[in-house]
Design an enzyme around this catalytic site. Structure first.
Site, PDB file in Angstrom:
ATOM      1  CG  HIS A  62      -0.134  -0.016   2.528  1.00  0.00           C
ATOM      2  ND1 HIS A  62       0.453   1.090   3.090  1.00  0.00           N
ATOM      3  CD2 HIS A  62       0.166  -1.046   3.354  1.00  0.00           C
ATOM      4  CE1 HIS A  62       1.065   0.761   4.204  1.00  0.00           C
ATOM      5  NE2 HIS A  62       0.915  -0.538   4.392  1.00  0.00           N
ATOM      6  CD  GLU A  99       2.046  -6.094   8.248  1.00  0.00           C
ATOM      7  OE1 GLU A  99       2.156  -7.335   8.306  1.00  0.00           O
ATOM      8  OE2 GLU A  99       2.842  -5.363   7.609  1.00  0.00           O
TER       9      GLU A  99
END
Length: 391
Positions: free
Chosen positions: A195, A271
């Site tokens: 990202h 994550e």
């Protein structure tokens, strides 16, 4: 018609809790032929936790054979069968995540559950005891050569597992990718996009799935636009899958709009949960939790302070998502918008590298990496940390 499998699973603990293991067998519902066997020593655990782990492993083995199959689960654990059938509540905190994991392998409409007496579950029970015996000897359980002559993961001649048992499988005698890959057909290719920047990224703070879930900063949004333009110019992306966290969804939305594609969310791509370290810098963690940090750096099985997630746990869920996506997207190029740890994990597993390799890779915000997965189980790293589109 969809294939129909029977999964028989069992788990045991010599002490409850005590040294524990599980076993599971997948068979063809029509012929009764044994298609796969799995077993593992899991250290100290209760009977019920071992039974649930056996269920999860059996369902994963069935999914690896055919992700579109219908599965009938048979176990002699009344507790697991009633809870998974929805008739009993799952009250124990150790079993809730395992039940959730089991439910996620196949759609609910393709799974059913049946209680059987212990004497009809001897195959799975034997495998569980074999795994516990192997653990007592300090060894890893290894299956016999399974039906059809295909080497199972962990069998002699198959790829040696990493310490979290998730090394990439490689059949004995299979050609190294790069030499024989031209004969294996079009691989499934995952383009791995980290990202764009968030306000925490330039400060190098731990930012996982247990923190504030920050969105993109202005710099991060610009990075997303740049990578979207680069991917549109290449014209190779056929599907977009993203982590559920906001920074990834925002990045994925920018890219998908440019490519004219829909976005699918995959929970397995989130994550690591960094527990009490969320929002802290490495130096701050070292000052506040020096012993926990040292343990975390030394072992993939150590979790961050405060109930965080170990790298071994992350590897298990990332590998499950990887396998599902490979099965769903054979021969396609799929963009995975995710985070540092999942990307490094996919790269590590593709290379057959040890867990400490996670600390030896650099991944910039909005960088691109790529791994190709071939029909024989081999994987090939094609790209790592490309940032040319940002310059």
């Amino acid at each position: 018609m969809a294939r129909r499998f029977v999964v028989e699973a069992d788990g045991g603990s010599r002490g409850n809790p005590g040294p524990a293991g599980y076993g599971a067998v997948v068979s063809d519902a029509e012929t009764g032929e044994t298609l796969a066997e799995v077993a593992e020593y899991i250290g100290t655990a209760t009977n019920n936790v071992a039974e649930y782990k056996g269920l999860v492993a059996g369902l994963r083995a069935a999914y690896a054979l055919d992700p579109e199959a219908e599965v009938r689960v048979r176990m002699d654990s009344k507790l697991v069968i009633e809870q998974m059938s929805g008739r009993w509540k799952i009250k124990h905190p150790d079993m809730r995540p395992l039940a959730t994991e089991a439910k996620a392998v196949f759609p609910a409409g393709r799974m059913s559950y049946e209680w059987i007496p212990r004497e009809r579950n001897k195959h799975a029970d034997r495998l569980a005891n074999e795994a516990m015996d192997a653990g007592k000897r300090g060894e890893q359980w290894r299956p016999k050569v399974p039906p059809g002559g295909t080497l199972a993961a962990g069998a002699p001649g198959a790829a040696a597992p990493a310490d979290d048992a998730l090394a990439e499988p490689a059949a004995a005698g299979a050609p190294a990718v790069g030499w024989g890959s031209a004969d294996l057909g079009t691989p499934a290719t995952f383009v791995l996009l980290r990202h764009g920047e968030t306000p925490l990224t330039p400060e190098k703070r731990f930012s996982g799935s247990g923190g504030t879930d920050p969105g993109l900063s202005p710099v991060g949004r610009h990075q997303a636009e740049r990578v979207a333009a680069a991917l549109a110019a290449r014209g190779t992306i056929q599907a977009v899958v993203t982590s559920p966290l906001l920074r990834c969804r925002e990045t994925a939305d920018v890219v998908a709009r440019r490519l004219g594609l829909d976005v699918r969310v995959d929970e397995g791509l989130r994550e690591t949960d960094f527990g009490a370290w969320e929002g802290l810098t490495f130096a701050e963690v070292k000052e506040r939790f020096p012993d926990d940090l040292a343990a975390w750096l030394a072992s993939s099985k150590a979790a961050p302070t405060g109930g965080g997630e170990s790298f071994a746990a992350v590897a298990r869920r990332v590998a499950l998502s990887r396998d599902k996506l490979i099965a769903r997207c054979p021969g396609r190029t799929v963009l995975l918008v995710t985070h540092v740890t999942p990307i490094k994990t996919l790269v590590r597993l593709a290379l057959g590298a040890p867990p400490e390799a996670l600390f030896r890779m650099e991944l910039s915000a909005a960088s691109l990496s790529a791994v190709a997965y071939y029909a024989d189980g081999n994987a090939s790293l094609r790209l790592l940390n490309e940032t040319a589109h940002l310059r």
